[in-house]
Design a protein around this motif. Structure first.
Motif, PDB file in Angstrom:
ATOM      1  N   ALA A  76       3.571   5.903  -5.500  1.00 17.69           N
ATOM      2  CA  ALA A  76       3.398   6.011  -6.958  1.00 17.69           C
ATOM      3  C   ALA A  76       2.309   7.032  -7.284  1.00 17.69           C
ATOM      4  CB  ALA A  76       3.057   4.648  -7.558  1.00 17.69           C
ATOM      5  N   LEU A  77       1.207   6.968  -6.566  1.00 16.17           N
ATOM      6  CA  LEU A  77       0.110   7.912  -6.791  1.00 16.17           C
ATOM      7  C   LEU A  77       0.532   9.347  -6.474  1.00 16.17           C
ATOM      8  CD1 LEU A  77      -2.863   8.428  -7.495  1.00 16.17           C
ATOM      9  CD2 LEU A  77      -3.411   7.934  -5.092  1.00 16.17           C
ATOM     10  N   THR A  78       1.257   9.523  -5.394  1.00 15.07           N
ATOM     11  CA  THR A  78       1.736  10.859  -5.014  1.00 15.07           C
ATOM     12  C   THR A  78       2.636  11.442  -6.089  1.00 15.07           C
ATOM     13  OG1 THR A  78       1.575  10.325  -2.661  1.00 15.07           O
ATOM     14  CG2 THR A  78       3.043  12.153  -3.272  1.00 15.07           C
ATOM     15  N   TRP A  79       3.595  10.639  -6.581  1.00 14.14           N
ATOM     16  CA  TRP A  79       4.503  11.131  -7.611  1.00 14.14           C
ATOM     17  C   TRP A  79       3.778  11.363  -8.931  1.00 14.14           C
ATOM     18  CZ3 TRP A  79       8.550  13.671  -6.453  1.00 14.14           C
ATOM     19  CH2 TRP A  79       9.284  13.353  -5.309  1.00 14.14           C
ATOM     20  N   LEU A  80       2.732  10.558  -9.215  1.00 14.18           N
ATOM     21  CA  LEU A  80       1.925  10.793 -10.402  1.00 14.18           C
ATOM     22  C   LEU A  80       1.264  12.168 -10.325  1.00 14.18           C
ATOM     23  CD1 LEU A  80       0.348  10.003 -13.008  1.00 14.18           C
ATOM     24  CD2 LEU A  80      -1.361   8.986 -11.487  1.00 14.18           C
ATOM     25  N   ILE A  81       0.633  12.442  -9.209  1.00 12.63           N
ATOM     26  CA  ILE A  81      -0.050  13.735  -9.034  1.00 12.63           C
ATOM     27  C   ILE A  81       0.946  14.886  -9.111  1.00 12.63           C
ATOM     28  CG2 ILE A  81      -1.327  15.157  -7.379  1.00 12.63           C
ATOM     29  CD1 ILE A  81      -2.647  12.438  -6.452  1.00 12.63           C
TER      30      ILE A  81
ATOM     31  N   LEU B 246       6.891   7.986 -10.193  1.00 14.35           N
ATOM     32  CA  LEU B 246       5.798   7.066 -10.533  1.00 14.35           C
ATOM     33  C   LEU B 246       6.313   5.714 -11.031  1.00 14.35           C
ATOM     34  CD1 LEU B 246       2.835   6.325 -11.237  1.00 14.35           C
ATOM     35  CD2 LEU B 246       3.233   7.422 -13.453  1.00 14.35           C
TER      36      LEU B 246
ATOM     37  N   TYR C 178       2.056   1.828  -3.523  1.00 15.95           N
ATOM     38  CA  TYR C 178       0.951   2.367  -4.315  1.00 15.95           C
ATOM     39  C   TYR C 178       0.764   3.853  -4.008  1.00 15.95           C
ATOM     40  CZ  TYR C 178      -3.777   3.589  -5.645  1.00 15.95           C
ATOM     41  OH  TYR C 178      -4.863   4.238  -6.171  1.00 15.95           O
ATOM     42  N   ASN C 179       0.752   4.203  -2.723  1.00 17.62           N
ATOM     43  CA  ASN C 179       0.555   5.604  -2.328  1.00 17.62           C
ATOM     44  C   ASN C 179       1.694   6.494  -2.815  1.00 17.62           C
ATOM     45  OD1 ASN C 179      -1.930   5.203  -1.098  1.00 17.62           O
ATOM     46  ND2 ASN C 179      -1.006   4.709   0.870  1.00 17.62           N
TER      47      ASN C 179
ATOM     48  N   LYS D 212       0.833  -1.203   0.000  1.00 20.74           N
ATOM     49  CA  LYS D 212       0.000   0.000   0.000  1.00 20.74           C
ATOM     50  C   LYS D 212       0.870   1.257   0.000  1.00 20.74           C
ATOM     51  CE  LYS D 212      -4.058   2.005   2.164  1.00 20.74           C
ATOM     52  NZ  LYS D 212      -4.749   2.340   0.952  1.00 20.74           N
TER      53      LYS D 212
ATOM     54  N   HIS E 127       8.306   3.481  -8.568  1.00 22.90           N
ATOM     55  CA  HIS E 127       7.467   2.881  -7.520  1.00 22.90           C
ATOM     56  C   HIS E 127       6.523   1.819  -8.071  1.00 22.90           C
ATOM     57  CE1 HIS E 127       9.024   6.366  -5.314  1.00 22.90           C
ATOM     58  NE2 HIS E 127       8.966   5.518  -4.288  1.00 22.90           N
ATOM     59  N   LEU E 128       6.073   1.974  -9.306  1.00 22.40           N
ATOM     60  CA  LEU E 128       5.265   0.917  -9.921  1.00 22.40           C
ATOM     61  C   LEU E 128       6.097  -0.346 -10.158  1.00 22.40           C
ATOM     62  CD1 LEU E 128       3.028   2.857 -12.490  1.00 22.40           C
ATOM     63  CD2 LEU E 128       2.355   1.882 -10.270  1.00 22.40           C
TER      64      LEU E 128
END
Length: 155
Positions: free
Chosen positions: A8-13, A49, A5-6, A2, A52-53
């Motif tokens: 990866a999502l943070t760096w995506l944003i 992103l 995932y968080n 988790k 981390h993926l």
């Protein structure tokens, strides 16, 4: 998992926001030259992103998150990445502003270099964790592998 995932999502944003910020900030400032802000978007998406993926997939296969160094590895890598992109933002804003630098240019480069060093340390730690897990999986596979019929037949 988790946490990965968080992250990866943070760096995506952050990566997507930085792309919009670059476009709008340079437009607002009527800036047409080159700036470090133009590379911020790809750095965050690739080093944040995508890394981390990939780690998320590796964790699924090798249980990286179960290793005692893995949490520290993530912290070290992400601190280095955050420091690096922060200095990219500082340099980029100064380039767009065109004003006097509040510190010597070498100081900005030096601090950004520290971010790269910290990130490299995080990557070295990651390879230690991954190497340990690969050895464990290989040893378990050797131990659980059925003996070959050619090896076990007696002639």
């Amino acid at each position: 998992m988790k946490t990965l995932y968080n992250l990866a999502l943070t760096w995506l944003i952050l990566g997507l926001v930085s792309g919009v910020f670059y476009r709008e900030w340079t437009k607002l400032a009527d800036f047409t030259g080159t700036t470090q802000l133009s590379t911020l978007h790809t750095h965050m998406l690739t080093l944040g992103l995508i890394v981390h993926l990939v780690l998320l997939a590796l964790d699924r296969g090798f249980q990286l998150s179960g290793h005692k160094l893995f949490s520290s590895t993530l912290w070290v890598y992400n601190v280095g990445l955050a420091l690096t992109v922060t200095l990219m933002v500082v340099r980029g804003l100064l380039q767009v502003d065109g004003g006097e630098l509040p510190m010597p240019d070498a100081a900005i480069s030096g601090i950004a270099g520290l971010g790269h060093i910290i990130m490299s340390l995080g990557l070295a730690m990651l390879f230690k964790v991954l190497g340990d897990r690969v050895k464990q999986v290989s040893a378990a596979e050797r131990q659980n592998a059925p003996s070959s019929p050619a090896m076990s037949s007696s002639r």
